[in-house]
Design an enzyme around this catalytic site. Structure first.
Site, PDB file in Angstrom:
ATOM      1  N   GLU A  98     -49.077  23.730 -10.758  1.00  9.76           N
ATOM      2  CA  GLU A  98     -50.302  23.925 -11.517  1.00  9.76           C
ATOM      3  C   GLU A  98     -50.201  23.280 -12.899  1.00  9.76           C
ATOM      4  O   GLU A  98     -49.118  23.195 -13.475  1.00  9.76           O
ATOM      5  CB  GLU A  98     -50.570  25.424 -11.671  1.00  9.76           C
ATOM      6  CG  GLU A  98     -50.894  26.083 -10.352  1.00  9.76           C
ATOM      7  CD  GLU A  98     -50.965  27.590 -10.430  1.00  9.76           C
ATOM      8  OE1 GLU A  98     -51.759  28.169  -9.682  1.00  9.76           O
ATOM      9  OE2 GLU A  98     -50.226  28.199 -11.225  1.00  9.76           O
ATOM     10  N   CYS A 111     -51.232  21.662 -20.404  1.00 13.02           N
ATOM     11  CA  CYS A 111     -49.969  22.356 -20.187  1.00 13.02           C
ATOM     12  C   CYS A 111     -49.455  21.873 -18.832  1.00 13.02           C
ATOM     13  O   CYS A 111     -50.063  22.118 -17.796  1.00 13.02           O
ATOM     14  CB  CYS A 111     -50.215  23.867 -20.196  1.00 13.02           C
ATOM     15  SG  CYS A 111     -48.739  24.823 -19.867  1.00 13.02           S
ATOM     16  N   CYS A 118     -38.862  27.200 -10.251  1.00 13.06           N
ATOM     17  CA  CYS A 118     -37.899  27.145 -11.354  1.00 13.06           C
ATOM     18  C   CYS A 118     -36.620  27.871 -10.940  1.00 13.06           C
ATOM     19  O   CYS A 118     -36.662  28.848 -10.201  1.00 13.06           O
ATOM     20  CB  CYS A 118     -38.493  27.810 -12.594  1.00 13.06           C
ATOM     21  SG  CYS A 118     -37.435  27.662 -14.052  1.00 13.06           S
ATOM     22  N   CYS A 122     -36.279  33.852 -15.141  1.00 11.92           N
ATOM     23  CA  CYS A 122     -36.712  34.803 -16.185  1.00 11.92           C
ATOM     24  C   CYS A 122     -37.541  35.900 -15.510  1.00 11.92           C
ATOM     25  O   CYS A 122     -38.455  35.607 -14.746  1.00 11.92           O
ATOM     26  CB  CYS A 122     -37.532  34.088 -17.256  1.00 11.92           C
ATOM     27  SG  CYS A 122     -36.671  32.704 -17.995  1.00 11.92           S
ATOM     28  N   CYS A 125     -41.586  36.178 -15.468  1.00  8.18           N
ATOM     29  CA  CYS A 125     -42.333  34.944 -15.217  1.00  8.18           C
ATOM     30  C   CYS A 125     -42.595  34.773 -13.730  1.00  8.18           C
ATOM     31  O   CYS A 125     -41.666  34.847 -12.910  1.00  8.18           O
ATOM     32  CB  CYS A 125     -41.510  33.773 -15.761  1.00  8.18           C
ATOM     33  SG  CYS A 125     -42.121  32.172 -15.254  1.00  8.18           S
ATOM     34  N   CYS A 336     -49.643  32.227 -20.126  1.00  6.90           N
ATOM     35  CA  CYS A 336     -48.184  32.078 -20.147  1.00  6.90           C
ATOM     36  C   CYS A 336     -47.509  32.990 -19.135  1.00  6.90           C
ATOM     37  O   CYS A 336     -47.802  34.182 -19.081  1.00  6.90           O
ATOM     38  CB  CYS A 336     -47.657  32.447 -21.531  1.00  6.90           C
ATOM     39  SG  CYS A 336     -47.688  31.079 -22.633  1.00  6.90           S
TER      40      CYS A 336
HETATM   41 FE1  SF4 Z   1     -38.554  29.019 -15.550  1.00  9.09          FE
HETATM   42 FE2  SF4 Z   1     -40.456  30.815 -16.023  1.00  9.09          FE
HETATM   43 FE3  SF4 Z   1     -38.099  30.984 -17.285  1.00  9.09          FE
HETATM   44 FE4  SF4 Z   1     -39.834  28.999 -17.900  1.00  9.09          FE
HETATM   45  S1  SF4 Z   1     -40.132  31.206 -18.226  1.00  9.09           S
HETATM   46  S2  SF4 Z   1     -37.627  28.801 -17.580  1.00  9.09           S
HETATM   47  S3  SF4 Z   1     -40.747  28.612 -15.862  1.00  9.09           S
HETATM   48  S4  SF4 Z   1     -38.439  31.197 -15.072  1.00  9.09           S
END
Ligand code: SF4
Length: 347
Positions: A98, A111, A118, A122, A125, A336
């Protein structure tokens, strides 16, 4: 799969033309059509002969593809979904990424995503939740600039979409070269911000090689608490990240900011504000407080407005410029931490 032209440098485009038996100046014409004029088909390249276009098309793809769909927020933010095919495990994996176009009074910011999913995990997220599905190539990233309705109006870019851009640094550096080169988009590096959680070796390369702005996802000044939310803290301590950043000059054209997502009862009190002040003391920087957008099966909620305001004021009172960033695109899951490569509300 054919090689893609989008993402090639001027020198590489000249080599590509020569590989088709054409003069190197055809490579310069390709750069002009692709990057300056941003045409999306071979037919539009009027000063390249039909025979030359056919020879090029037999060997190369342009690398341009339409989005699978869009979703429009009530605040004007627009989310695009793109199909990508990434090398994975010796084969290829089809996935979706996206991009979010954020209109403002005087700018259109994209963005942009740099990876399918990923690896960084995190906890807060949605992208991290879905795991890693492959590296985007330069064409996949640049196509996000090319294939949105607002392509011609874009003024700024932030590498803050899906993925950790410094975990795909060589490709991101190539994209930045295309965006900033005179034969490319000819943007000033000041129009580009790269956001990272602090992948230390690549961060050093980025700081040495690029002049773009830097945003660091900090989220907690206490290493052990940061580790609860961000596994990266184990590999690259935020204090080491800051030690590195302090070796560079951020008092002039290039800026560094710190992203701080606020979770009620986790990182939103005076103790955290004071620790953050100590951590950033003496550094020319800005702190952006970000509202946390709740995600399923995650215990934390967003900090209250009074808590966020008190936190902001405490930092400002200690000469650390701090603002509460307005949240955009929450209703289409474009804010975000909400990007997951899924189509929310097709329009
Ligand atoms: Fe990956 Fe999300 Fe952490 Fe960014 S915030 S590094 S996209 S897991």
């Amino acid at each position: 799969m054919k090689e893609k032209l989008l993402g090639m440098t001027l020198a590489e485009l000249k080599t590509a033309a020569q590989a088709c038996g054409l003069k190197p100046f055809v490579g310069a014409q390709l750069a002009d059509w692709l990057y300056a004029k941003r045409v999306r088909s071979w037919d539009r390249m009027a000063n390249i002969s039909k025979a030359a276009r056919e020879a090029l098309a037999a060997r190369y793809d342009l690398g341009i593809s339409d989005p699978l769909g869009t979703a429009l927020s009530s605040d004007g933010t627009k989310k695009y979904l793109f199909k990508v095919v990434c090398p994975m495990g010796g084969g290829f994996e089809e996935s979706a990424v996206e991009s979010v176009m954020i209109p403002d009074v005087d700018r259109f910011t994209l963005c942009v995503s740099s990876q399918a999913g990923c690896k960084m995990g995190c906890k807060f997220c949605m992208t991290g939740r879905q795991g890693f599905h492959g590296q985007l190539d330069a064409a996949d990233i640049l196509n996000q600039f090319f294939s949105i309705d607002e392509s011609a109006e874009l003024t700024n870019a932030v590498f803050m979409g899906m993925g950790e851009p410094l975990d795909n640094y060589a490709t991101v550096a190539r994209v930045i070269e295309v965006l900033t080169a005179p034969w490319g988009f000819a943007w000033s590096p000041k129009r580009i911000t790269l956001s990272t959680i602090g992948v230390l070796p690549a961060l050093k390369r980025f700081l040495d090689e690029q002049r773009c702005h830097l945003a660091v996802s900090l989220h907690n000044p206490f290493p052990e608490e940061r580790l609860e939310m961000m596994p990266v803290q184990r590999a690259w301590d935020i204090r080491a990240v800051l030690d590195l950043i302090r070796q560079y000059d951020f008092s002039g054209q290039r800026r560094v900011s710190f992203e701080y997502t606020m979770f009620a009862g986790f990182n939103d009190d005076k103790r955290h504000a004071d620790a953050l002040i100590r951590l950033l003391r003496g550094l020319e920087c800005r702190v952006n407080l970000i509202r946390f957008h709740e995600i399923p099966d995650f215990p934390y909620r967003c900090a209250t407005d009074p808590a966020m305001e008190a936190f902001r004021d405490r930092l400002n009172n200690h000469q650390i410029l701090c603002t509460i960033r307005s949240s955009r695109g929450e209703d289409i899951l474009a804010a975000c931490g909400m990007l997951a490569g899924q189509h929310s509300e097709p329009s």
